[in-house]
Motif scaffolding. Structure first.
Motif, short mmCIF file in Angstrom:
data_model
loop_
_atom_site.label_atom_id
_atom_site.label_comp_id
_atom_site.label_asym_id
_atom_site.label_seq_id
_atom_site.Cartn_x
_atom_site.Cartn_y
_atom_site.Cartn_z
N ARG A 111 0.82 -1.19 0.00
CA ARG A 111 0.00 0.00 0.00
C ARG A 111 0.87 1.27 0.00
O ARG A 111 0.58 2.24 -0.70
CB ARG A 111 -0.87 -0.04 1.25
N TYR A 112 1.95 1.21 0.79
CA TYR A 112 2.84 2.37 0.89
C TYR A 112 3.59 2.60 -0.42
O TYR A 112 3.68 3.73 -0.90
CB TYR A 112 3.83 2.14 2.04
N LYS A 115 0.57 2.55 -3.60
CA LYS A 115 -0.60 3.42 -3.38
C LYS A 115 -1.89 2.73 -3.87
O LYS A 115 -1.84 1.84 -4.71
CB LYS A 115 -0.49 4.79 -4.10
#
Lengths: 353, 353
Positions: A111-112, A115
């Motif tokens: 996710r980091y 995105k």
């Protein structure tokens, strides 16, 4: 040519599982390339794989362990094999990444680094469970989100539809909302609202909503896709794993209680073997992390080489079938339902204040 | 002598299941009496049962159907067999009531007629699931409460402990909190708070808290009791039923695919039969409605006579083992934790307003 980045260090075992699986995968997929990510020393023992022209070693100095807290994995191990594998996807060098590492860390890093897609608040984890129809039911979320809103459940339904459509070619797979009864009045407030959103999305042609379903429908194969929050999905998945394991333990025990029973087991061996194949959860290994700007697949941590190869297959197929585009298009189409523009009546009620 | 009131009309089948089960139950329990509640015409076909001196027919003119909405069952069918059976408990004529009828209606009527115990906000439904240790795990709630607070989960844990203690004689059965991971930081806000309350209750000697458990622990038998909200419990139970039914279907199919396999099935028959006995869910039929001022047991709607008899056994055992007193005492003891008196700091913050 499709390139998959493999976190070769992840999982309960690491290279002794991921490397043989990679070798088998490459042999079965002449159009595939692999980026083998990990500590060069640990991967050096597989020269036949590293010497393959469709393979490349990508060094990573660190390893995220199965117990590492998310913060450690995310902030302190920036050169982990997991992160470097995901970086390959971000940089466009690979079309998908696969890891058998710690789920929480994988989701957080993915996710980091990658995105979330426009229109997606929270990524979800989708997996397949075998069903009585001889096919598989796709269930999401499996634990990425323990508290979900109705809008999140709608997003999961749209992403799940994209996943099944990309994998099977059927453009309108059916969606069931996991509930404690079939009637629309059943369930928590969140579930009731999700039912309304899903019915609207069905009307607008964004998905094919079947209605509420119950726990047993997952295995009956009542719908192609089952949508639930991550808490419920995780418990249902693990309870099913526990039950299946208990049942196979009982079968083993019953067939070894006496000499006669051991003979019966030999006679019944081909039947027991094809039964075992049929419920072999390893065949369904490889959960998709959906809603990110890149493809990431999660293998079970305890996967063996056969199971890990299935996760590689799934990642390859998803890239080949353009899953990412499929999710993006469906989410864009459903966007007005997921994040509705304020309508006239709402604007009016706002202006009253 | 223990008297059990039987809703003879309830369930998918009605008297053809409940009456033979009652007969078998009476024969096995010389210290038991039954109040057979139902429409006299429908029950008249069992003269050998109605002629038994330990049996009495209690007429009820109406029947709650499996599809009746709760409101209809509660407000319009005041002379239903379900309600009249529960009335026997309220009036002290019977020590427990058993019904295979519509769960929602049964809970609503039981709650309305009997009322909840002091210290209990919401009654819960507790059932047993077989586990790999050869015993059974008691799980609650199974669907009475779709939205639960942490305090409700604590109440369930105390009631579940009373149920297992009454049934087994072991005074400190272990309690697990169903979660998505073992770590205390895992889960939703409600679950994390419930973890704190359960740890406090363990410290104060109100229960024996093991910690967080996961879905597979239900079938591993990690703890005697598993506590969860009704939504999660219902989904896990039904998913397990669906999986077990799929697996037994697969076994049947595999053993009938060819002549050779049919012969193998004959050779393996005794093994398959003892396996089937071992996972026979009918043996675990009979869920307890806990937290009411009277004992009510719910049989599966599709129970056959063998299964319904198990529910009667459970109701009898609960009355015999004084389950109601056990729940009452434990809830009274845990009362300061369940509904804490405002402490000094809270009083102060209240007075600030």
């Amino acid at each position: 040519m499709i390139t998959v980045a493999v976190d070769c260090m992840g999982g309960d075992v690491g290279p002794d599982v991921t490397m043989p699986a990679s070798l088998a995968f490459l042999e079965a997929h002449p159009q595939a390339q692999l980026l083998l990510v990990g500590q060069p020393d640990a991967l050096g023992a597989w020269p036949q794989l590293l010497g393959n022209p469709r393979c490349k070693l990508v060094p990573a100095s660190e390893v995220v362990t199965m117990d590492d807290p998310v913060e450690v994995a995310l902030r302190r191990k920036k050169d982990s094999s997991m992160r470097v594998a995901i970086n390959q996807v971000k940089d466009g060098v690979a079309q998908a990444a696969v890891s058998a590492g710690n789920t929480g860390a994988l989701m957080a890093i993915a996710r980091y680094v990658l995105k979330t897609m426009d229109g997606i608040d929270r990524p979800a984890i989708a997996t397949q469970m075998p069903n009585a129809r001889g096919g598989a039911t796709t269930v999401l979320d499996l634990g990425a989100n323990v508290d979900c809103s109705a809008e999140h459940l709608l997003q999961f339904a749209v992403m799940g539809s994209a996943l099944v459509a990309a994998a099977t070619g059927r453009q309108e797979p059916s969606v069931g909302l996991l509930n404690v009864g079939e009637e629309v009045i059943k369930g928590s407030e969140v579930i009731k609202k999700a039912g309304i959103l899903l019915r609207n999305a069905s009307t607008s042609g964004d998905l094919n909503f079947f209605g509420n379903i119950e726990g047993d429908d997952v295995f009956k194969g009542t719908t192609d896709i089952v949508v639930c929050d991550g808490f419920v999905g995780n418990v249902a998945l693990k309870a099913s794993e526990g039950l299946a394991s208990m049942i196979s333990g009982f079968i083993r025990e019953e067939f070894s209680k006496s000499i006669f029973r051991k003979i019966a087991a030999i006679v019944a061996y081909p039947v027991l073997k094809s039964f075992k194949n049929r419920v072999d959860h390893r065949r369904y290994n490889g959960a998709a992390l959906l809603g990110l700007r890149g493809l990431v697949f999660k293998s079970h941590g305890s996967a063996d080489a056969f199971a890990f190869e299935q996760a590689l297959n799934r990642a390859y197929d998803a890239a080949h079938n353009k899953l990412l585009d499929n999710v993006r298009e469906r989410i864009a189409h459903a966007r007005p339902l997921i994040a509705p523009e304020p309508v006239a009546s709402e604007l009016k009620s706002i202006s009253t204040f």
